[in-house]
Design a protein around this motif. Structure first.
Motif, mmCIF file in Angstrom:
data_model
loop_
_atom_site.group_PDB
_atom_site.id
_atom_site.type_symbol
_atom_site.label_atom_id
_atom_site.label_comp_id
_atom_site.label_asym_id
_atom_site.label_seq_id
_atom_site.Cartn_x
_atom_site.Cartn_y
_atom_site.Cartn_z
ATOM 1 N N LYS A 157 0.797 -1.221 0.000
ATOM 2 C CA LYS A 157 0.000 0.000 0.000
ATOM 3 C C LYS A 157 0.823 1.261 0.000
ATOM 4 O O LYS A 157 0.477 2.229 -0.658
ATOM 5 N N LYS A 158 1.867 1.276 0.757
ATOM 6 C CA LYS A 158 2.647 2.506 0.880
ATOM 7 C C LYS A 158 3.718 2.626 -0.189
ATOM 8 O O LYS A 158 4.233 3.711 -0.412
ATOM 9 N N MET A 159 4.052 1.526 -0.846
ATOM 10 C CA MET A 159 5.082 1.571 -1.886
ATOM 11 C C MET A 159 4.493 1.286 -3.277
ATOM 12 O O MET A 159 4.653 2.072 -4.188
ATOM 13 N N LEU A 160 3.818 0.145 -3.412
ATOM 14 C CA LEU A 160 3.353 -0.295 -4.722
ATOM 15 C C LEU A 160 2.159 0.507 -5.237
ATOM 16 O O LEU A 160 2.144 0.922 -6.398
ATOM 17 N N LEU A 161 1.153 0.726 -4.401
ATOM 18 C CA LEU A 161 -0.065 1.401 -4.865
ATOM 19 C C LEU A 161 0.198 2.795 -5.432
ATOM 20 O O LEU A 161 -0.299 3.106 -6.521
ATOM 21 N N PRO A 162 0.977 3.656 -4.762
ATOM 22 C CA PRO A 162 1.247 4.961 -5.385
ATOM 23 C C PRO A 162 1.943 4.839 -6.740
ATOM 24 O O PRO A 162 1.671 5.622 -7.654
ATOM 25 N N CYS A 163 2.813 3.841 -6.877
ATOM 26 C CA CYS A 163 3.478 3.626 -8.170
ATOM 27 C C CYS A 163 2.464 3.214 -9.238
ATOM 28 O O CYS A 163 2.513 3.703 -10.371
ATOM 29 N N LEU A 164 1.540 2.320 -8.875
ATOM 30 C CA LEU A 164 0.524 1.884 -9.841
ATOM 31 C C LEU A 164 -0.409 3.019 -10.227
ATOM 32 O O LEU A 164 -0.858 3.101 -11.375
ATOM 33 N N LEU A 165 -0.711 3.895 -9.280
ATOM 34 C CA LEU A 165 -1.610 5.016 -9.578
ATOM 35 C C LEU A 165 -1.004 5.991 -10.576
ATOM 36 O O LEU A 165 -1.741 6.721 -11.237
ATOM 37 N N THR A 166 0.317 6.012 -10.703
ATOM 38 C CA THR A 166 0.927 6.901 -11.690
ATOM 39 C C THR A 166 0.565 6.480 -13.112
ATOM 40 O O THR A 166 0.645 7.287 -14.027
ATOM 41 N N PHE A 167 0.154 5.219 -13.280
ATOM 42 C CA PHE A 167 -0.237 4.721 -14.596
ATOM 43 C C PHE A 167 -1.741 4.737 -14.812
ATOM 44 O O PHE A 167 -2.217 4.423 -15.895
ATOM 45 N N ALA A 168 -2.498 5.089 -13.779
ATOM 46 C CA ALA A 168 -3.955 5.127 -13.879
ATOM 47 C C ALA A 168 -4.389 6.465 -14.457
ATOM 48 O O ALA A 168 -3.601 7.401 -14.574
ATOM 49 N N ALA A 169 -5.658 6.536 -14.795
ATOM 50 C CA ALA A 169 -6.175 7.784 -15.375
ATOM 51 C C ALA A 169 -7.645 7.957 -15.001
ATOM 52 O O ALA A 169 -8.366 6.985 -14.808
ATOM 53 N N VAL A 170 -8.040 9.199 -14.901
ATOM 54 C CA VAL A 170 -9.453 9.558 -14.767
ATOM 55 C C VAL A 170 -9.823 10.174 -16.108
ATOM 56 O O VAL A 170 -9.462 11.310 -16.390
ATOM 57 N N PRO A 171 -10.514 9.394 -16.965
ATOM 58 C CA PRO A 171 -10.765 9.873 -18.330
ATOM 59 C C PRO A 171 -11.552 11.171 -18.409
ATOM 60 O O PRO A 171 -11.283 12.020 -19.233
ATOM 61 N N ASP A 172 -12.521 11.333 -17.513
ATOM 62 C CA ASP A 172 -13.369 12.522 -17.554
ATOM 63 C C ASP A 172 -13.533 13.062 -16.136
ATOM 64 O O ASP A 172 -14.446 12.654 -15.404
ATOM 65 N N PRO A 173 -12.655 13.995 -15.710
ATOM 66 C CA PRO A 173 -12.737 14.517 -14.340
ATOM 67 C C PRO A 173 -14.088 15.138 -13.997
ATOM 68 O O PRO A 173 -14.561 15.003 -12.867
ATOM 69 N N ALA A 174 -14.726 15.794 -14.970
ATOM 70 C CA ALA A 174 -16.034 16.405 -14.695
ATOM 71 C C ALA A 174 -17.070 15.329 -14.386
ATOM 72 O O ALA A 174 -17.888 15.482 -13.463
ATOM 73 N N LYS A 175 -17.036 14.241 -15.134
ATOM 74 C CA LYS A 175 -17.963 13.128 -14.882
ATOM 75 C C LYS A 175 -17.675 12.492 -13.521
ATOM 76 O O LYS A 175 -18.597 12.132 -12.792
ATOM 77 N N PHE A 176 -16.394 12.388 -13.194
ATOM 78 C CA PHE A 176 -16.022 11.828 -11.887
ATOM 79 C C PHE A 176 -16.559 12.701 -10.759
ATOM 80 O O PHE A 176 -17.137 12.200 -9.796
#
Length: 191
Positions: A157-176
């Protein structure tokens, strides 16, 4: 004692089924909370990985999953997922509300949550560690199991998850943001 151990061992398949059902239900709740099936999968995948690493570390120290400690992976998954959703939630807000890129949002989230998160896990670690003082072997093994699970949570959680989130995306922030406001509006009567 032998009868109890036999009954627990015979129901191991049911326990694995409940674990799978738990993972699926947690994913549905995270999907509803995050508004994205893919983003919801990240903290959950890290939680399942923490459970796998916990069991591997348990084997490395020469212990096995005792039939009475079969619920420990559920506890590790619960702790891991709660920390993971905090990280993911802050990351989502950094991306949607502050317009940060995924890498910058992960970095800002890590800086903001690393000290409180590690402090909380250290408190849990000390709490489980005090259980080692009880002079009953099966209780001590459960405490060691929990402490190894917390170590796996720190790594996932403290090491791997932040690294994985760098590759994630929120396609439509307004919709989110609209999803978050609608979710909050529906839950307002509950609160």
């Amino acid at each position: 004692f032998t009868k109890a151990v036999g009954d627990i061992a015979d129901s191991a398949i049911e326990v694995f089924g409940f674990f799978g059902l738990t993972v699926f239900l947690v994913w549905l709740l995270l999907w509803h909370y995050c508004g994205s099936a893919k983003v919801a999968l990240l903290p959950l995948a890290c939680g399942v990985l923490a459970v796998i690493w916990e069991l591997g570390l348990l084997h490395l120290v020469g212990l096995a999953l005792d039939p009475f400690a079969v619920l420990m992976p559920f506890i590790v998954l619960a702790i891991s997922t709660s920390h993971g959703i905090q990280i993911t939630s802050f990351w989502l807000n950094e991306v949607a509300d502050n317009g940060l890129a995924p890498f910058d949002a992960a970095q800002a989230t890590y800086r903001r949550l690393v000290i409180p998160g590690l402090s909380a896990l250290a408190t849990n670690f000390v709490g489980f560690g005090t259980i080692l003082l009880i002079p009953i072997d099966i209780i001590r093994e459960m405490a060691i199991n929990a402490m190894l699970g917390l170590l796996a949570i720190v790594l996932c959680k403290k090491m791997l998850l932040p690294c994985l989130l760098t590759f994630a995306a929120v396609p439509d922030p307004a919709k989110f943001r609209a999803h978050q406001h609608e979710r909050d509006r529906k839950l307002m009567p509950v609160w």
